[in-house]
Scaffold this active site. Structure first.
Site, PDB file in Angstrom:
ATOM      1  N   LYS A  37      34.868  36.715  47.176  1.00  0.00           N
ATOM      2  CA  LYS A  37      35.547  35.734  46.315  1.00  0.00           C
ATOM      3  C   LYS A  37      35.460  34.310  46.849  1.00  0.00           C
ATOM      4  O   LYS A  37      35.359  33.366  46.079  1.00  0.00           O
ATOM      5  CB  LYS A  37      37.024  36.113  46.173  1.00  0.00           C
ATOM      6  CG  LYS A  37      37.265  37.190  45.153  1.00  0.00           C
ATOM      7  CD  LYS A  37      38.755  37.414  44.975  1.00  0.00           C
ATOM      8  CE  LYS A  37      39.000  38.366  43.833  1.00  0.00           C
ATOM      9  NZ  LYS A  37      40.419  38.648  43.651  1.00  0.00           N
ATOM     10  N   ASP A  66      42.411  35.354  37.950  1.00  0.00           N
ATOM     11  CA  ASP A  66      43.525  36.014  38.654  1.00  0.00           C
ATOM     12  C   ASP A  66      44.833  35.223  38.492  1.00  0.00           C
ATOM     13  O   ASP A  66      45.915  35.810  38.409  1.00  0.00           O
ATOM     14  CB  ASP A  66      43.225  36.141  40.149  1.00  0.00           C
ATOM     15  CG  ASP A  66      42.291  37.305  40.461  1.00  0.00           C
ATOM     16  OD1 ASP A  66      42.207  38.246  39.656  1.00  0.00           O
ATOM     17  OD2 ASP A  66      41.640  37.262  41.529  1.00  0.00           O
TER      18      ASP A  66
HETATM   19  P1  NAP Z   1      41.473  39.500  51.071  1.00  0.00           P
HETATM   20  O1  NAP Z   1      40.948  38.161  50.702  1.00  0.00           O
HETATM   21  O2  NAP Z   1      40.661  40.429  51.898  1.00  0.00           O
HETATM   22  O3  NAP Z   1      42.899  39.265  51.788  1.00  0.00           O
HETATM   23  C1  NAP Z   1      43.660  40.335  52.258  1.00  0.00           C
HETATM   24  C2  NAP Z   1      44.885  39.820  52.977  1.00  0.00           C
HETATM   25  O4  NAP Z   1      45.659  40.971  53.358  1.00  0.00           O
HETATM   26  C3  NAP Z   1      44.571  39.064  54.281  1.00  0.00           C
HETATM   27  O5  NAP Z   1      45.551  38.076  54.480  1.00  0.00           O
HETATM   28  C4  NAP Z   1      44.692  40.187  55.321  1.00  0.00           C
HETATM   29  O6  NAP Z   1      44.964  39.745  56.615  1.00  0.00           O
HETATM   30  C5  NAP Z   1      45.898  40.910  54.752  1.00  0.00           C
HETATM   31  N1  NAP Z   1      46.038  42.263  55.290  1.00  0.00           N
HETATM   32  C6  NAP Z   1      45.123  43.254  55.246  1.00  0.00           C
HETATM   33  N2  NAP Z   1      45.624  44.360  55.817  1.00  0.00           N
HETATM   34  C7  NAP Z   1      46.879  44.039  56.238  1.00  0.00           C
HETATM   35  C8  NAP Z   1      47.894  44.764  56.912  1.00  0.00           C
HETATM   36  N3  NAP Z   1      47.715  46.033  57.269  1.00  0.00           N
HETATM   37  N4  NAP Z   1      49.073  44.137  57.177  1.00  0.00           N
HETATM   38  C9  NAP Z   1      49.244  42.837  56.815  1.00  0.00           C
HETATM   39  N5  NAP Z   1      48.308  42.092  56.180  1.00  0.00           N
HETATM   40  C10 NAP Z   1      47.136  42.700  55.900  1.00  0.00           C
HETATM   41  O7  NAP Z   1      41.849  40.332  49.755  1.00  0.00           O
HETATM   42  P2  NAP Z   1      42.405  39.770  48.374  1.00  0.00           P
HETATM   43  O8  NAP Z   1      41.303  39.556  47.422  1.00  0.00           O
HETATM   44  O9  NAP Z   1      43.324  38.645  48.681  1.00  0.00           O
HETATM   45  O10 NAP Z   1      43.228  41.047  47.843  1.00  0.00           O
HETATM   46  C11 NAP Z   1      44.470  41.415  48.437  1.00  0.00           C
HETATM   47  C12 NAP Z   1      45.084  42.567  47.644  1.00  0.00           C
HETATM   48  O11 NAP Z   1      45.342  42.167  46.308  1.00  0.00           O
HETATM   49  C13 NAP Z   1      44.170  43.797  47.548  1.00  0.00           C
HETATM   50  O12 NAP Z   1      44.973  44.938  47.664  1.00  0.00           O
HETATM   51  C14 NAP Z   1      43.598  43.700  46.153  1.00  0.00           C
HETATM   52  O13 NAP Z   1      43.269  44.958  45.608  1.00  0.00           O
HETATM   53  C15 NAP Z   1      44.788  43.099  45.400  1.00  0.00           C
HETATM   54  N6  NAP Z   1      44.367  42.385  44.190  1.00  0.00           N
HETATM   55  C16 NAP Z   1      44.850  42.819  43.009  1.00  0.00           C
HETATM   56  C17 NAP Z   1      44.510  42.168  41.852  1.00  0.00           C
HETATM   57  C18 NAP Z   1      45.054  42.656  40.543  1.00  0.00           C
HETATM   58  O14 NAP Z   1      44.503  42.275  39.514  1.00  0.00           O
HETATM   59  N7  NAP Z   1      46.117  43.424  40.550  1.00  0.00           N
HETATM   60  C19 NAP Z   1      43.664  41.036  41.881  1.00  0.00           C
HETATM   61  C20 NAP Z   1      43.197  40.605  43.114  1.00  0.00           C
HETATM   62  C21 NAP Z   1      43.549  41.291  44.273  1.00  0.00           C
HETATM   63  P3  NAP Z   1      43.795  39.758  57.762  1.00  0.00           P
HETATM   64  O15 NAP Z   1      42.926  38.582  57.453  1.00  0.00           O
HETATM   65  O16 NAP Z   1      44.575  39.653  59.000  1.00  0.00           O
HETATM   66  O17 NAP Z   1      43.049  41.067  57.610  1.00  0.00           O
END
Ligand code: NAP
Length: 281
Positions: A67, A103
């Site tokens: 992204k 989003d």
């Molecule tokens: P991303 O860019 O990879 O960011 C993930 C974030 O989560 C980072 O800050 C990461 O920290 C943190 N994280 C991962 N594992 C963790 C843990 N065990 N404890 C605490 N923090 C943790 O991913 P993203 O695109 O932002 O997506 C995040 C979530 O939102 C995902 O579950 C995704 O499926 C969901 N999402 C849902 C929708 C929807 O339409 N419902 C849309 C977009 C995203 P680190 O950098 O330290 O790993």
């Protein structure tokens, strides 16, 4: 015309986006497909962008881990992408490859549907500092919420705040350490908690991103962006205490519908999309 659509990211094996977009095609009477392009971090996705420029692919969604890196590969960025720094939709406009982000509107529309005007303080604690957290923070700030961001790597939360400050009114955006003392002080003033981390997803099922030593205030509502599983450990914690907790399926459907509308120019019935995912509300 046959619409060739798809999703670029990794991992994609559990994605329900194909079901949603195939339902959108059916319900609008269009013919097409929605393919998965599982490409890990560091893999080249240029060939897909070339196919878009040639008109062989008409629209792509972008998810983890591309992204943010996608920004430097497109010709034009929408205003939402310039604010969030994250692309989730690629489309062609007048010969140019455009990076957009649905989003933000997806989250805000579903949040409004779920909690409407029931909150009074309009202050939210957002967990995580990735692409989804950015979309959530921009959506909340642009509708007058106060936002506090917390991430396990605190420098990432501080960085997010610095980068998004230009879109925030003075004093409306700050970061806090993900530790019980600091969080307890902040969460007390919040009426919304948003989990925008991957903790609780199928691959991290037994992880709760909020420290257990946090006391949940009575009227705190949880919006967990995760939709697979339908109920995360954090959602269970809220529901056990009789508090409202929503998953991210509504956001997924809304952002998908908006991407589809950008690609085809046709409005999509949300009801048909809900039917396609089996009403997993
Ligand atoms: P991303 O860019 O990879 O960011 C993930 C974030 O989560 C980072 O800050 C990461 O920290 C943190 N994280 C991962 N594992 C963790 C843990 N065990 N404890 C605490 N923090 C943790 O991913 P993203 O695109 O932002 O997506 C995040 C979530 O939102 C995902 O579950 C995704 O499926 C969901 N999402 C849902 C929708 C929807 O339409 N419902 C849309 C977009 C995203 P680190 O950098 O330290 O790993």
């Amino acid at each position: 015309m046959i619409y060739h659509l798809g999703l670029l990211g990794f991992p994609l094996s559990h994605s329900i986006s194909p079901s949603i977009h195939l339902a959108a095609l059916r319900s609008t009477g269009l013919v097409g497909d929605y393919k998965l392009y599982p490409l890990q971090k560091g893999s080249s996705f240029e060939y897909l962008l070339t196919r878009m420029r040639k008109g062989e692919i008409h629209g792509l969604n972008v998810t983890i881990p591309h992204k943010q890196s996608m920004l430097s590969h497109v010709d034009l960025l929408s205003h939402t992408v310039r604010m969030t720094g994250a692309v989730n939709t690629l489309l062609m406009r007048e010969g140019q490859l455009v990076g957009d982000n649905t989003d933000v509107a997806g989250f805000m529309t579903d949040l409004h549907e779920k909690i409407g005007g029931t909150v009074s303080r309009r202050k939210a604690l957002v967990l995580g500092a990735g692409g989804a957290a950015r979309a959530v923070v921009i959506g909340l700030l642009s509708t007058g919420w106060h936002v506090v961001v917390s991430a396990r790597q605190s420098f990432q939360a501080r960085q997010l705040v610095e980068q998004l400050k230009p879109w925030s009114r003075e004093g409306y955006l700050q970061s806090v350490y993900l530790d019980p003392i600091d969080l307890n002080a902040e969460i007390d003033q919040c009426d919304l908690l948003v989990n925008a981390t991957s903790a609780g997803m199928a691959s991290q099922l037994l992880i709760d991103p909020l420290p257990l030593a946090i006391d949940l205030p009575n009227d705190l509502v949880l919006y967990d962006l995760i939709y697979n599983p339908q109920e995360t450990l954090l959602m269970q914690r809220f529901r056990k205490e009789g508090k409202l907790a929503y998953n991210g399926l509504g956001m997924l459907i809304e952002q998908a519908a908006r991407s589809f509308e950008l690609w085809t120019g046709l409005p999509v019935s949300r009801e048909e999309l809900w039917k396609a995912v089996g009403n997993l509300r």
